[in-house]
Design an enzyme around this catalytic site. Structure first.
Site, PDB file in Angstrom:
ATOM      1  N   GLU A 159     -24.244   3.098 -33.084  1.00 37.95           N
ATOM      2  CA  GLU A 159     -23.128   4.233 -32.945  1.00 37.95           C
ATOM      3  C   GLU A 159     -21.897   3.207 -33.520  1.00 37.95           C
ATOM      4  O   GLU A 159     -20.623   3.630 -33.034  1.00 37.95           O
ATOM      5  CB  GLU A 159     -22.880   4.713 -31.536  1.00 37.95           C
ATOM      6  CG  GLU A 159     -23.835   5.677 -30.996  1.00 37.95           C
ATOM      7  CD  GLU A 159     -23.793   6.571 -29.776  1.00 37.95           C
ATOM      8  OE1 GLU A 159     -23.958   7.531 -29.651  1.00 37.95           O
ATOM      9  OE2 GLU A 159     -23.055   5.902 -28.829  1.00 37.95           O
ATOM     10  N   GLU A 235     -30.928   9.781 -30.012  1.00 38.83           N
ATOM     11  CA  GLU A 235     -30.578   9.909 -28.695  1.00 38.83           C
ATOM     12  C   GLU A 235     -30.366  11.230 -28.147  1.00 38.83           C
ATOM     13  O   GLU A 235     -29.262  11.723 -28.420  1.00 38.83           O
ATOM     14  CB  GLU A 235     -29.280   8.754 -28.234  1.00 38.83           C
ATOM     15  CG  GLU A 235     -29.295   7.475 -28.390  1.00 38.83           C
ATOM     16  CD  GLU A 235     -28.361   6.727 -27.694  1.00 38.83           C
ATOM     17  OE1 GLU A 235     -27.274   7.294 -27.026  1.00 38.83           O
ATOM     18  OE2 GLU A 235     -28.094   5.503 -27.991  1.00 38.83           O
TER      19      GLU A 235
END
Length: 587
Positions: A159, A235
């Site tokens: 991320e 995710e």
């Protein structure tokens, strides 16, 4: 050539169509003797893959030390077990992992240097990463798909678009993996946000998204960013994590299952975050810092598919039903819950004063000004600071840089109060009964920030200390990492539990089984069973019980040790058969 390749809208594994149906399972949050059980339950759910992060800070605790691959960190063993279960693996080595993990996985010895630009192409940072990969990747080479192993894809950073936009840094990481023999598919993951995907992606590397709802919108953003190739949610957030003092997060199984069905119906691949959350054993929980510092609880149950003890939760049956619409699910029954220990009472009959015990735990070191925990070369646990008060009467003790993260203040051994970072506190009233009264400050690292710009926040006393504006000097320090429990001066007693102290008791087990440690009447501290650190407890909640894995126990006599930091109304602890993760936002 990598085993996992891309088509215009999907994956091929060894040349055959393959949809990634993965579940997050962090080996370092589960006792290694339980890995096989959790992996089997992943297969029985209908998954074909598991995903795991790799915590750099645990694997390389010192900059020049060897790689730790023992016990909870035996990653080769975990990968071998995944292969034996017929599961592929998505490997996410970082260097940054977030994961609500201490420091986001970055070692404190690295983040302590303010001159290093973390998560950037700063050669001081990338040099440290390269040295780590030199240690990590050779033992993992036999487990890559190119060598017949289960690892089919490797993540580049994590991320990153939420943190920076240094494409040269991402390119360095991808090149570092390739130069060290990683042939497998590389991927990045970012939140399903146009700007974050742009900042966190790398040409030639698969971009994946992270989200938990609004599936159609998220996939649309991901497709707009990447015109061809498979859509994947790396995710899929089916639950959430908890902070001390906040509600326990839950998500209804039918709600999460509906979004999972929508995701799979769109043809996307998925990684359930989390399939099995596990536990932040010892001092490994991280923290967030938005408007205030917020440390994470010990449990990483995450309202996942499997509960913290590995039992199928409500989402197991719901998700299995969804998966059965999109893939072949093993024709076997849903696994039964694990055996649990019968209710057991543990009386703690021996105690040792923690302030006095500091002399047994670590030698005193002397400094003009109080150093940070990092300056002492310590990553986790506590530091006990001490000096003398050159005055008598009432005064204001001020920590100019604050504390990291919770300080208990004592004068001549008597408690003067607590200073907490999360409450933005940095001053306290102290009363000195005499000239030269002893001032002790016990500071606990409650977890380094794992997300955002505060990664690497210092611990311990983080600046000069003043008394009525005048500097206090000539400090002694005791390092108390408590990575192992040494012999302590315990004595049998039935006196009240007051002030920081270690307390010990024994209990008998016929057959080891999972249990939960319940501590009603106790306030805040750390628990060990047979020397295994279960983690922090705190009456602040929401978590009220600590998970005790069955492999920690042994048939016969077992030992419980508590470090109670404040006080308790009892000398009894309880082993029970169910968790209590506290109140929820709906309560």
């Amino acid at each position: 050539m990598p085993a996992l390749t891309l088509t215009h809208d999907g994956f091929l594994l060894h040349g055959k169509p393959f949809r990634i149906l993965s579940g997050g399972f962090h080996y370092f949050r589960t006792h290694p003797d339980q890995w096989a059980d959790r992996l089997r339950k992943a297969r029985l759910l209908g998954l074909n893959t598991v995903e795991t992060y790799v915590p750099w800070n645990l694997h390389q605790p010192t900059p020049d030390g060897p790689l730790d691959l023992d016990g909870l960190l035996d990653l080769p063993r975990f990968l071998e077990l995944a292969r034996a279960e017929g599961l592929s693996v998505l490997l996410r080595p970082g260097p940054y992992i977030c994961a609500e993990w201490e420091g986001g996985g970055l070692p404190s010895w690295l983040t302590a240097d303010p001159n290093i630009r973390q998560r950037s192409s700063d050669p001081r940072f990338t040099g440290a990463v390269d040295a780590y990969l030199d240690l990590l990747l050779p033992p993992l080479a036999p487990y890559m798909a190119a060598a017949g192993g289960p690892v089919i894809a490797v993540q580049v950073e994590n991320e990153y678009g939420a943190y920076g936009d240094d494409t040269a840094y991402l390119a360095h990481l991808a090149d570092a993996l390739r130069k060290r023999g990683v042939e497998e598919l590389l991927f990045t993951c970012d939140q399903a946000d146009k700007a974050m995907l742009a900042a966190g992606s790398l040409p030639g590397v698969l971009s994946t998204g992270t989200f938990g709802s609004r599936v159609g919108d998220a996939l649309e953003v991901l497709r707009a960013h990447q015109e061809s190739g498979p859509l994947m949610c790396a995710e899929f957030w089916i639950g959430w994590f908890d902070h001390w003092g906040e509600p326990h997060h839950v998500r209804a199984a039918d709600d999460a299952a509906a979004d999972l069905d929508a995701l799979l119906s769109a043809g996307a691949s998925v990684n359930l975050y989390m399939f099995h959350g596990g536990t932040n054993f010892a001092f490994t929980s991280g923290a967030n810092h938005d408007h205030a510092y917020a440390p994470a609880v010990t449990s990483y149950d995450y309202d996942a598919v499997l509960t913290e003890c590995g039992d199928p939760g409500p989402k197991y049956a719901a998700f299995r039903e969804v998966l059965a619409r999109h893939t072949d699910v093993p024709d076997e029954p849903i696994p039964e819950p694990s055996p649990k220990l019968p209710p057991t009472e543990v009386r703690l009959t021996a105690s040792a004063n923690a302030l006095v015990s500091a002399e047994f735990l670590a030698p005193a070191e002397h400094f003009t000004d109080p150093p940070t925990m990092e300056a002492l070369g310590q990553s986790y646990g506590f530091v006990l600071y001490g000096t003398e008060l050159p005055v008598i009467g009432d005064h204001v003790l001020h920590f100019t840089g604050g504390v990291g993260d919770r300080a208990q203040v004592f004068v001549n051994g008597a408690p003067a109060g607590v200073v907490e970072r999360e409450r933005h506190e940095n001053s306290i009233h102290v009363r000195s009964p005499e000239y030269g009264a002893r001032l002790d400050v016990l500071v606990e690292n409650m977890g380094r920030a794992n997300y955002g710009v505060r990664i690497g926040d210092p611990k311990g006393i983080t600046g000069p200390v003043t008394l009525d504006g005048k500097p206090l000097e000539n400090w002694t320090c005791h390092r108390l990492p408590l990575d192992r429990l040494p012999e302590l001066p315990f004595r049998t007693t039935d006196t009240p539990v007051a002030g920081p102290g270690f307390h010990r008791g024994t209990f008998t087990v016929e057959t080891p089984a999972d249990a939960y440690l319940a501590l009603p009447g106790w306030t805040k501290g750390v628990a060990w069973v047979n020397g295994f650190n279960l983690g922090r407890y705190w009456s602040r909640g929401p978590q009220r019980r600590l998970y005790l894995p069955w492999p920690v126990l042994k048939a016969g006599e077992n030992e419980l040790t508590l470090l109670e930091l404040q006080s308790a109304t009892t000398r009894v602890a309880h082993l029970v058969d169910a968790p209590d993760l506290g109140w929820t936002a709906r309560d």
